[in-house]
Design a protein around this motif. Structure first.
Motif, PDB file in Angstrom:
ATOM      1  N   PHE A  45       0.819  -1.210   0.000  1.00  0.00           N
ATOM      2  CA  PHE A  45       0.000   0.000   0.000  1.00  0.00           C
ATOM      3  C   PHE A  45       0.859   1.268   0.000  1.00  0.00           C
ATOM      4  CE2 PHE A  45      -1.668   3.215   3.037  1.00  0.00           C
ATOM      5  CZ  PHE A  45      -2.774   3.669   2.337  1.00  0.00           C
ATOM      6  N   GLU A  46       1.813   1.337   0.917  1.00  0.00           N
ATOM      7  CA  GLU A  46       2.616   2.563   1.043  1.00  0.00           C
ATOM      8  C   GLU A  46       3.482   2.782  -0.198  1.00  0.00           C
ATOM      9  OE1 GLU A  46       2.175   4.786   3.206  1.00  0.00           O
ATOM     10  OE2 GLU A  46       1.282   3.817   4.945  1.00  0.00           O
TER      11      GLU A  46
ATOM     12  N   ILE B 140       1.040   4.017  -2.963  1.00  0.00           N
ATOM     13  CA  ILE B 140       0.488   5.379  -2.935  1.00  0.00           C
ATOM     14  C   ILE B 140       1.585   6.448  -3.006  1.00  0.00           C
ATOM     15  CG2 ILE B 140      -1.619   4.645  -1.756  1.00  0.00           C
ATOM     16  CD1 ILE B 140      -0.545   6.050   0.792  1.00  0.00           C
ATOM     17  N   ARG B 141       2.764   6.149  -2.405  1.00  0.00           N
ATOM     18  CA  ARG B 141       3.798   7.191  -2.380  1.00  0.00           C
ATOM     19  C   ARG B 141       4.708   7.109  -3.603  1.00  0.00           C
ATOM     20  NH1 ARG B 141       4.868   8.451   3.997  1.00  0.00           N
ATOM     21  NH2 ARG B 141       3.191   7.159   4.790  1.00  0.00           N
TER      22      ARG B 141
ATOM     23  N   SER C 291      -9.428   4.731   2.524  1.00  0.00           N
ATOM     24  CA  SER C 291      -9.207   5.046   1.107  1.00  0.00           C
ATOM     25  C   SER C 291      -9.833   4.035   0.142  1.00  0.00           C
ATOM     26  CB  SER C 291      -7.715   5.233   0.815  1.00  0.00           C
ATOM     27  OG  SER C 291      -6.952   4.291   1.529  1.00  0.00           O
TER      28      SER C 291
ATOM     29  N   LEU D  97      -8.030  10.430  10.405  1.00  0.00           N
ATOM     30  CA  LEU D  97      -8.005   9.851   9.059  1.00  0.00           C
ATOM     31  C   LEU D  97      -9.381   9.900   8.397  1.00  0.00           C
ATOM     32  CD1 LEU D  97      -5.751   6.733   9.790  1.00  0.00           C
ATOM     33  CD2 LEU D  97      -5.169   8.604   8.236  1.00  0.00           C
TER      34      LEU D  97
ATOM     35  N   ARG E 125      -0.758  15.394   9.685  1.00  0.00           N
ATOM     36  CA  ARG E 125      -1.671  14.740   8.744  1.00  0.00           C
ATOM     37  C   ARG E 125      -2.472  15.765   7.931  1.00  0.00           C
ATOM     38  NH1 ARG E 125      -1.951   9.325   9.254  1.00  0.00           N
ATOM     39  NH2 ARG E 125      -1.913   8.341  11.301  1.00  0.00           N
ATOM     40  N   PRO E 126      -2.894  15.344   6.711  1.00  0.00           N
ATOM     41  CA  PRO E 126      -3.578  16.281   5.807  1.00  0.00           C
ATOM     42  C   PRO E 126      -5.116  16.263   5.816  1.00  0.00           C
ATOM     43  CG  PRO E 126      -2.997  14.293   4.630  1.00  0.00           C
ATOM     44  CD  PRO E 126      -2.519  14.102   6.038  1.00  0.00           C
ATOM     45  N   GLU E 127      -5.759  15.213   6.367  1.00  0.00           N
ATOM     46  CA  GLU E 127      -7.161  14.937   5.995  1.00  0.00           C
ATOM     47  C   GLU E 127      -8.133  16.099   6.201  1.00  0.00           C
ATOM     48  OE1 GLU E 127      -5.267  12.856   7.818  1.00  0.00           O
ATOM     49  OE2 GLU E 127      -4.893  11.296   6.321  1.00  0.00           O
TER      50      GLU E 127
ATOM     51  N   PHE F  60       4.271  12.697   3.918  1.00  0.00           N
ATOM     52  CA  PHE F  60       2.954  13.168   3.446  1.00  0.00           C
ATOM     53  C   PHE F  60       2.681  14.633   3.791  1.00  0.00           C
ATOM     54  CE2 PHE F  60       1.849  10.344   7.197  1.00  0.00           C
ATOM     55  CZ  PHE F  60       1.556  11.359   8.126  1.00  0.00           C
TER      56      PHE F  60
ATOM     57  N   GLU G  54       1.051  16.003   0.731  1.00  0.00           N
ATOM     58  CA  GLU G  54      -0.390  16.260   0.858  1.00  0.00           C
ATOM     59  C   GLU G  54      -0.719  17.576   1.564  1.00  0.00           C
ATOM     60  OE1 GLU G  54      -3.076  12.886   1.621  1.00  0.00           O
ATOM     61  OE2 GLU G  54      -1.315  11.873   2.376  1.00  0.00           O
TER      62      GLU G  54
ATOM     63  N   THR H  95      -4.551   8.866  -2.960  1.00  0.00           N
ATOM     64  CA  THR H  95      -4.752   9.100  -1.525  1.00  0.00           C
ATOM     65  C   THR H  95      -3.520   9.731  -0.864  1.00  0.00           C
ATOM     66  OG1 THR H  95      -5.706   8.136   0.480  1.00  0.00           O
ATOM     67  CG2 THR H  95      -4.022   6.824  -0.665  1.00  0.00           C
ATOM     68  N   GLU H  96      -2.452   9.901  -1.615  1.00  0.00           N
ATOM     69  CA  GLU H  96      -1.267  10.608  -1.120  1.00  0.00           C
ATOM     70  C   GLU H  96      -1.183  11.980  -1.808  1.00  0.00           C
ATOM     71  OE1 GLU H  96       0.567   9.305   1.312  1.00  0.00           O
ATOM     72  OE2 GLU H  96       2.513  10.285   1.223  1.00  0.00           O
TER      73      GLU H  96
HETATM   74  C1  DMJ Z   1      -1.214   9.221   3.896  1.00  0.00           C
HETATM   75  O1  DMJ Z   1      -0.158   8.384   3.632  1.00  0.00           O
HETATM   76  C2  DMJ Z   1      -2.409   8.902   3.049  1.00  0.00           C
HETATM   77  O2  DMJ Z   1      -3.283   9.966   3.053  1.00  0.00           O
HETATM   78  C3  DMJ Z   1      -3.136   7.676   3.510  1.00  0.00           C
HETATM   79  O3  DMJ Z   1      -4.298   7.446   2.783  1.00  0.00           O
HETATM   80  C4  DMJ Z   1      -3.495   7.807   4.963  1.00  0.00           C
HETATM   81  N1  DMJ Z   1      -2.400   8.204   5.777  1.00  0.00           N
HETATM   82  C5  DMJ Z   1      -1.493   9.229   5.361  1.00  0.00           C
HETATM   83  C6  DMJ Z   1      -1.774  10.625   5.848  1.00  0.00           C
HETATM   84  O4  DMJ Z   1      -2.384  10.761   7.036  1.00  0.00           O
END
Ligand code: DMJ
Length: 594
Positions: free
Chosen positions: A217-218, A221-222, A352, A412, A480-482, A540, A544, A568-569
């Motif tokens: 996953f990581e 996405i990254r 996600s 999240l 964190r970005p959410e 992130f 993000e 999602t990143e």
């Molecule tokens: C990021 O790596 C991505 O947004 C992921 O979906 C969830 N966690 C982190 C940021 O919080």
């Protein structure tokens, strides 16, 4: 061995004790016994869970398909450049003689965008205050980047207090996560010297021949997301070559009885397994459900359907399986294809997956009807079972454990305001306003959790709590970005100025609490009077948090949502306009292109 043979003979009836006849039958029986043993051993190896390499050698032609096709593409594009790095050269030698031009037409792709391709002048706001705020965010990015470059160059993340690098164990020995995660942010901000340094590092030092244990996953996405968007934004073939090599290394993770990938993969051997903490060897919904966007683009660029087939197979299984109350639990067995536990969450472990359903629909130029159907039915089930109103009138998404609600929402889960608003327009017409309201209410709740202008990792709505962390262990904020992500989408789709104000509050709080002498750091307790830093500048944050802030203070023509979806990143991936790409190309006014 002798002992075994003599034991076997002792039990064999009818074998004479002397003469030629005896030696011949002994040889025959011995050979028979030996061949049985060999067959047994091979059989057993095939049934071991991690016999990926053997299966590759002896089974399925489709497993070898990506190698050929992706490499055809790479060989052809390499003829246009001589800067291929070691890892690409190694694989290309196995593909002598490929001569079908399947390479992706970048110019045609650009013509298929509705709004003109990128320029760094895009999105410049005319209002001086917004422009000043945007400049501030750009300065934050430069500060975070410069410190990463000075103290942690080539490592995955910066430790800003101790001024050194962090490698961690999520990326299987891959390095430079902050570099790959930053490429597109630097590019859209017009930080060109920094972007060029990042590009040069990827070209010369991003070694894809690592042999460690990575989170599928990581890495997807990254690294895959970061390289894909760098390619689409800049047209640099080198990014495409890199991402194709990496994409292929992820494929063995899908070699499970159901095709549902396991969470961890050794990038060198292709061996994969489940996280030790995941119950009963299960795979995680938010992990195997967050591959679709990137894999569709890997197929686009390689002209090889294998990547799309892998993710469509996941979708097929999810469609078929029975869902409790229409909900998708977080744990699924990659062996039996059954749910392992009935824990449902829009936050960690689930998040996600839902995001990628609506984004798959949008990225397909609204042709992927199946993704659309799955998204709106999942949302209906979420609304029926998880969405709650607190005594104080705040709307939130609780977690569901086999029918029992846990009145907690994670940071999240705050991405969901943005998710609901981008899907509002395509739901049933009578639901449009409802979705807009729901998105606004969730975003409002998440803003409420930011009492100190930054919010905790998880907040609760029980025992009199209203969007507050009641446990010490939930009070941290790791950049964190959410919440900011939802402000950005809400701004784009409603233009309500409050979202820009809320974003600015976050900028000020980041400056006050998280900026240290050598970068930005997460904090241990958002409610504490005296700040305690966690000494980590997460990748992130550059990919993000700062990108979403920059977009929030930009006009809508910077990465317009008609043309781009963010993985999602926060890596932008273009909408795939199949008919345009396969036809003459050209959807936008050509006078404005380039
Ligand atoms: C990021 O790596 C991505 O947004 C992921 O979906 C969830 N966690 C982190 C940021 O919080």
């Amino acid at each position: 061995r002798k002992k075994i043979i003599s034991m076997v003979f002792r039990k064999l009836p009818g074998v004479s004790a002397s003469g030629m006849g005896l030696r011949l039958s002994q040889k025959f029986v011995f050979l028979l016994f030996l061949s049985g043993l060999v067959t047994l051993c091979f059989g057993a190896l095939f049934f071991l869970p991690d016999s990926v390499r053997l299966k590759r050698i002896f089974l399925s032609k489709t497993e070898s398909q990506p190698v050929t096709k992706a490499l055809e593409d790479m060989t052809l594009s390499r003829s246009k450049t001589d800067s291929a790095s070691k890892d690409e050269k190694v694989t290309s030698s196995s593909n002598q003689g490929a001569n079908t031009d399947t390479s992706f037409d970048y110019n045609k792709f650009k013509k298929c965008l509705l709004k003109p391709p990128l320029g760094i002048e895009h999105g410049k706001p005319s209002d001086p205050q917004t422009l000043q705020r945007r400049e501030k965010v750009k300065e934050m990015m430069k500060f975070a980047w410069d410190n990463y470059k000075s103290f942690a160059w080539g490592r995955n993340e910066l430790r800003p207090l101790t001024r050194n690098g962090h490698i961690g164990n999520m990326f299987g020995g891959l390095r430079g996560a902050s570099i790959v995660d930053s490429l597109d942010t630097l590019y859209i901000m017009g930080l060109m010297d920094e972007y060029n340094d990042a590009k040069e590092w990827v070209e010369t030092s991003l070694d894809l021949n690592s042999n460690g244990e990575a989170s599928l996953f990581e890495v997807n996405i990254r690294y895959v997301g970061g390289l894909l968007s760098a390619y689409y934004l800049t047209g640099e073939e080198m990014f495409k070559r890199k991402v194709m090599v990496l994409g292929e290394k992820l494929l063995p993770a899908f070699n499970t009885p159901t095709g549902i990938p396991r969470g961890v993969i050794n990038l060198g051997s292709g061996t994969s397994w489940s996280w030790g903490w995941a119950s009963a060897g299960s795979s995680i919904l938010a992990e195997f459900g967050t591959l679709h966007l990137e894999f569709v683009h890997l197929s686009e660029l390689s002209n090889n359907d294998i990547y799309t087939e892998k993710v469509m197979n996941i979708r097929k299984l999810l469609n078929k399986i029975e869902k409790p109350h229409g909900l998708y639990p977080n744990f699924l067995s990659p062996v039996s294809g059954n749910w392992v536990q009935h824990h449902v969450s829009i936050g960690g472990l689930g998040d996600s997956f839902y995001e990628y359903l609506i984004k798959s629909y949008l990225m397909s130029d609204k042709t992927d009807e199946e993704a659309k159907k799955m998204y709106y039915s999942a949302l209906e089930a979420i609304e029926a079972n998880l969405v709650q109103k607190s005594p104080g009138g705040l709307t939130y998404m609780a977690e569901w454990r086999g029918g029992i609600l846990d009145h907690k929402m994670g940071h999240l889960a705050c991405f969901s305001g943005g998710m609901v608003v981008i899907g509002a327009d395509d739901g049933a017409p009578e639901k449009r306003q409802h979705y807009l309201d729901l998105a606004a209410e969730i975003t409002h709740t998440c803003h409420e959790s930011y009492t100190t202008k930054l919010g905790p990792e998880a907040f609760r709505f029980d025992g009199g709590a209203e969007a507050t962390a009641t446990r010490l262990s939930d009070r941290y904020y790791i950049l964190r970005p959410e919440v900011i992500e939802s402000y950005m989408y809400m701004w784009r789709l409603t233009h309500d100025p409050k979202y820009r104000e809320w974003g600015w509050e976050a900028v000020e709080a980041l400056e006050q609490h998280c900026r240290v002498e050598a970068g930005f750091s997460g904090i241990r307790d958002v409610y504490a009077q005296t700040v305690s830093h966690d000494n980590m500048q997460q990748s992130f944050f550059l990919s993000e948090t700062l990108k979403y802030l920059y977009l929030l203070f930009s006009d809508d023509d910077l990465l317009p949502l008609e043309d781009w979806v963010f993985n999602t990143e926060a890596h932008p991936l273009p909408v795939v306009r199949k008919s345009c790409l396969q036809g003459e190309g050209g959807t936008h006014d050509k006078t404005t292109s380039e």
